[in-house]
Design a protein around this motif. Structure first.
Motif, PDB file in Angstrom:
ATOM      1  N   THR A 143       0.789  -1.232   0.000  1.00  0.00           N
ATOM      2  CA  THR A 143       0.000   0.000   0.000  1.00  0.00           C
ATOM      3  C   THR A 143       0.822   1.283   0.000  1.00  0.00           C
ATOM      4  N   GLY A 144       2.098   1.195   0.388  1.00  0.00           N
ATOM      5  CA  GLY A 144       2.877   2.399   0.648  1.00  0.00           C
ATOM      6  C   GLY A 144       2.823   2.723   2.135  1.00  0.00           C
ATOM      7  N   LEU A 145       3.804   3.454   2.598  1.00  0.00           N
ATOM      8  CA  LEU A 145       3.958   3.703   4.034  1.00  0.00           C
ATOM      9  C   LEU A 145       2.798   4.500   4.618  1.00  0.00           C
ATOM     10  N   GLY A 146       2.361   5.550   3.910  1.00  0.00           N
ATOM     11  CA  GLY A 146       1.307   6.407   4.456  1.00  0.00           C
ATOM     12  C   GLY A 146       0.004   5.665   4.663  1.00  0.00           C
ATOM     13  N   VAL A 147      -0.418   4.882   3.670  1.00  0.00           N
ATOM     14  CA  VAL A 147      -1.671   4.127   3.780  1.00  0.00           C
ATOM     15  C   VAL A 147      -1.556   3.060   4.864  1.00  0.00           C
ATOM     16  N   ALA A 148      -0.420   2.370   4.908  1.00  0.00           N
ATOM     17  CA  ALA A 148      -0.223   1.336   5.938  1.00  0.00           C
ATOM     18  C   ALA A 148      -0.293   1.949   7.331  1.00  0.00           C
ATOM     19  N   ARG A 149       0.306   3.116   7.502  1.00  0.00           N
ATOM     20  CA  ARG A 149       0.259   3.784   8.805  1.00  0.00           C
ATOM     21  C   ARG A 149      -1.181   4.080   9.198  1.00  0.00           C
ATOM     22  N   ARG A 150      -1.951   4.590   8.256  1.00  0.00           N
ATOM     23  CA  ARG A 150      -3.342   4.936   8.562  1.00  0.00           C
ATOM     24  C   ARG A 150      -4.158   3.689   8.907  1.00  0.00           C
ATOM     25  N   LEU A 151      -4.005   2.618   8.119  1.00  0.00           N
ATOM     26  CA  LEU A 151      -4.784   1.400   8.373  1.00  0.00           C
ATOM     27  C   LEU A 151      -4.423   0.765   9.712  1.00  0.00           C
ATOM     28  N   LEU A 152      -3.132   0.766  10.042  1.00  0.00           N
ATOM     29  CA  LEU A 152      -2.693   0.119  11.283  1.00  0.00           C
ATOM     30  C   LEU A 152      -2.949   0.982  12.507  1.00  0.00           C
ATOM     31  N   PHE A 153      -2.725   2.292  12.409  1.00  0.00           N
ATOM     32  CA  PHE A 153      -2.899   3.169  13.570  1.00  0.00           C
ATOM     33  C   PHE A 153      -4.367   3.334  13.943  1.00  0.00           C
ATOM     34  N   THR A 154      -5.239   3.357  12.937  1.00  0.00           N
ATOM     35  CA  THR A 154      -6.655   3.593  13.216  1.00  0.00           C
ATOM     36  C   THR A 154      -7.473   2.317  13.306  1.00  0.00           C
ATOM     37  N   GLY A 155      -6.965   1.220  12.746  1.00  0.00           N
ATOM     38  CA  GLY A 155      -7.747  -0.010  12.716  1.00  0.00           C
ATOM     39  C   GLY A 155      -8.970   0.103  11.833  1.00  0.00           C
ATOM     40  N   THR A 156      -8.932   1.027  10.893  1.00  0.00           N
ATOM     41  CA  THR A 156     -10.087   1.281  10.029  1.00  0.00           C
ATOM     42  C   THR A 156     -10.389   0.078   9.137  1.00  0.00           C
ATOM     43  N   PRO A 157     -11.640  -0.375   9.088  1.00  0.00           N
ATOM     44  CA  PRO A 157     -12.002  -1.452   8.162  1.00  0.00           C
ATOM     45  C   PRO A 157     -11.817  -0.996   6.716  1.00  0.00           C
ATOM     46  N   CYS A 158     -11.387  -1.925   5.888  1.00  0.00           N
ATOM     47  CA  CYS A 158     -11.114  -1.635   4.483  1.00  0.00           C
ATOM     48  C   CYS A 158     -11.933  -2.589   3.623  1.00  0.00           C
ATOM     49  N   SER A 159     -12.818  -2.062   2.796  1.00  0.00           N
ATOM     50  CA  SER A 159     -13.664  -2.899   1.956  1.00  0.00           C
ATOM     51  C   SER A 159     -12.835  -3.611   0.896  1.00  0.00           C
ATOM     52  N   ALA A 160     -13.404  -4.653   0.321  1.00  0.00           N
ATOM     53  CA  ALA A 160     -12.704  -5.390  -0.739  1.00  0.00           C
ATOM     54  C   ALA A 160     -12.432  -4.481  -1.934  1.00  0.00           C
ATOM     55  N   LYS A 161     -13.375  -3.602  -2.237  1.00  0.00           N
ATOM     56  CA  LYS A 161     -13.199  -2.677  -3.363  1.00  0.00           C
ATOM     57  C   LYS A 161     -11.994  -1.773  -3.130  1.00  0.00           C
ATOM     58  N   LYS A 162     -11.902  -1.208  -1.924  1.00  0.00           N
ATOM     59  CA  LYS A 162     -10.778  -0.332  -1.622  1.00  0.00           C
ATOM     60  C   LYS A 162      -9.483  -1.129  -1.518  1.00  0.00           C
ATOM     61  N   ALA A 163      -9.566  -2.326  -0.931  1.00  0.00           N
ATOM     62  CA  ALA A 163      -8.371  -3.165  -0.797  1.00  0.00           C
ATOM     63  C   ALA A 163      -7.800  -3.519  -2.159  1.00  0.00           C
ATOM     64  N   ALA A 164      -8.678  -3.713  -3.149  1.00  0.00           N
ATOM     65  CA  ALA A 164      -8.212  -4.006  -4.513  1.00  0.00           C
ATOM     66  C   ALA A 164      -7.486  -2.796  -5.092  1.00  0.00           C
ATOM     67  N   LYS A 165      -7.998  -1.605  -4.853  1.00  0.00           N
ATOM     68  CA  LYS A 165      -7.358  -0.391  -5.342  1.00  0.00           C
ATOM     69  C   LYS A 165      -6.000  -0.171  -4.685  1.00  0.00           C
ATOM     70  N   LEU A 166      -5.878  -0.583  -3.424  1.00  0.00           N
ATOM     71  CA  LEU A 166      -4.631  -0.393  -2.689  1.00  0.00           C
ATOM     72  C   LEU A 166      -3.591  -1.466  -2.996  1.00  0.00           C
ATOM     73  N   GLY A 167      -3.995  -2.526  -3.701  1.00  0.00           N
ATOM     74  CA  GLY A 167      -3.069  -3.598  -4.021  1.00  0.00           C
ATOM     75  C   GLY A 167      -3.062  -4.737  -3.021  1.00  0.00           C
ATOM     76  N   ILE A 168      -3.958  -4.689  -2.044  1.00  0.00           N
ATOM     77  CA  ILE A 168      -4.037  -5.775  -1.056  1.00  0.00           C
ATOM     78  C   ILE A 168      -4.740  -6.986  -1.652  1.00  0.00           C
ATOM     79  N   VAL A 169      -5.782  -6.750  -2.440  1.00  0.00           N
ATOM     80  CA  VAL A 169      -6.549  -7.821  -3.086  1.00  0.00           C
ATOM     81  C   VAL A 169      -6.185  -7.874  -4.565  1.00  0.00           C
ATOM     82  N   ASP A 170      -5.910  -9.069  -5.065  1.00  0.00           N
ATOM     83  CA  ASP A 170      -5.556  -9.255  -6.473  1.00  0.00           C
ATOM     84  C   ASP A 170      -6.773  -9.504  -7.350  1.00  0.00           C
ATOM     85  N   ARG A 171      -7.798 -10.114  -6.768  1.00  0.00           N
ATOM     86  CA  ARG A 171      -9.013 -10.391  -7.538  1.00  0.00           C
ATOM     87  C   ARG A 171     -10.209 -10.345  -6.607  1.00  0.00           C
TER      88      ARG A 171
END
Length: 235
Positions: A143-171
């Motif tokens: 995801t890159g450092l900034g996005v990873a920091r935000r996801l880990l520090f806040t514990g924010t849920p990430c939808s599959a749609k957004k996870a795909a855009k961030l590169g976490i989900v491949d399909r």
């Protein structure tokens, strides 16, 4: 073959299907770890499989970890994840629901992630007072450092749609097409040349820290090894 308590293993040709029976993704214990270690011992030393497909990496509802993880369990867990990353073959994580805590850590260690559109990814450990394992290392590479920091520090849920855009989900796919998407993802990774895949993965991981001059030397050495193995029998 070892008998497992917390997972079911079935083999179809060169594909190892691992269905996890692990409903509480916030808990590690000796039984789980023993099963995971035994699984990798078998897949590395005895099985002809070159593709591991993990299913069951989701829970029906959000869970809160109430007790701190045991440090020895964390050490064994990370060694298991390293074995996934160093496996002479490929790995797929299949997610259909909430993927959090150790489920999310395992998904990040796999080569490929398939998720349904109803899936949600979350790393709530920091909000609970703990470090989320080596997700602090792996997540930023996707995801890159900034996005990873935000996801880990806040514990924010990430939808599959957004996870795909961030590169976490491949399909991603609809739930009704989940099995079809898994099969198509398996086919997309075939054929698997274990030595080539192993070295390509290693070179990709090293690319974040190696200079080009070092990387090209490592590439040429690995390429020579792969060429020499062309006539070697498959695993």
């Amino acid at each position: 073959m070892k008998q497992y308590t917390t997972l079911n293993l079935t083999e179809q040709g060169t594909v190892a299907n691992v269905n996890l029976q692990w409903p509480d993704s916030g808990i590690l214990n000796e039984t789980l770890l023993s099963d995971f270690i035994g699984l990798m011992d078998y897949l590395e030393d005895e099985s002809p499989c070159t593709l591991i497909v993990f299913q069951g990496l989701s829970t029906p509802q959000q869970q809160t970890r109430t007790a701190p993880p045991v440090l020895d369990h964390c050490s064994k867990w990370e060694k298991f994840l390293q074995r996934i990353e160093r496996f002479a073959g490929a790995s797929i994580a299949c997610i259909d629901g909430l993927c959090a805590h150790f489920h999310f850590q395992l998904a990040l260690a796999c080569d490929y992630r398939v998720a349904t559109t109803r899936s949600v990814f979350q790393a709530p450990a920091v909000k609970e007072g703990f470090i989320p394992g080596m997700s602090v290392f792996r997540l930023a590479k996707y995801t890159g450092l900034g996005v990873a920091r935000r996801l880990l520090f806040t514990g924010t849920p990430c939808s599959a749609k957004k996870a795909a855009k961030l590169g976490i989900v491949d399909r991603k796919c609809k739930a009704k097409n989940f099995e079809k998407a898994i099969m198509e993802s398996q086919q997309a990774l075939m054929p698997i040349h274990p030595e080539v895949l192993l070295n390509t993965r290693r070179l990709l991981n090293e690319s974040f820290a190696s200079t080009f001059e070092d990387a090209i030397g490592h590439f040429l050495a690995a390429q020579n090894l792969c060429i020499a193995c062309q006539d070697c029998p498959a695993k």
